[in-house]
Write a protein that holds these residues in place. Sequence first.
Motif, short mmCIF file in Angstrom:
data_model
loop_
_atom_site.label_atom_id
_atom_site.label_comp_id
_atom_site.label_asym_id
_atom_site.label_seq_id
_atom_site.Cartn_x
_atom_site.Cartn_y
_atom_site.Cartn_z
N PRO A 1 0.82 -1.21 0.00
CA PRO A 1 0.00 0.00 0.00
C PRO A 1 0.86 1.27 0.00
N TYR A 2 0.42 2.25 -0.78
CA TYR A 2 1.16 3.50 -0.88
C TYR A 2 0.23 4.62 -1.32
N THR A 3 0.74 5.85 -1.25
CA THR A 3 0.06 6.99 -1.83
C THR A 3 1.03 7.65 -2.80
N SER A 4 0.48 8.26 -3.84
CA SER A 4 1.34 8.95 -4.80
C SER A 4 0.59 10.11 -5.44
N ALA A 5 1.37 11.04 -5.94
CA ALA A 5 0.83 12.19 -6.67
C ALA A 5 1.94 12.72 -7.57
N ASN A 6 1.57 13.21 -8.73
CA ASN A 6 2.53 13.85 -9.63
C ASN A 6 3.60 12.85 -10.10
N GLY A 7 3.31 11.55 -9.97
CA GLY A 7 4.26 10.53 -10.37
C GLY A 7 5.23 10.10 -9.27
#
Length: 107
Positions: A27-33
């Motif tokens: 599990p992770y979070t990401s934004a903008n690559g």
Amino acid sequence: MWEKKLKRYEDLVSRCPRFEKKGKTVPYTSANGYMFSILNKDGELGIRFSKEVQKKYIKEWGSTLFKSHGAVMHGYVLVPEKMLNNLDTLAAFLDEAYDYVITLEPK
């Protein structure tokens, strides 16, 4: 034990409406690559910050750089176990990490 930590991570991310949890096995979070939080196989939480903020939190939290699969993930701070029960405070740190990665050049 893993399921309990995963549930806590899901609860944490749900407090932050600007992004969502990704990943099924990691599990992770990401934004903008860019990833900006991750829950490793040991149930440890790492959050990504700028170098300056990273140094500050390592000192304040009495923590270290985050490791996943035996490798140091530069840019990520290991969230100490004692902090994991205060989801409102952690949500603010997660929002701070999101704010940081959206300033980076998109991948």
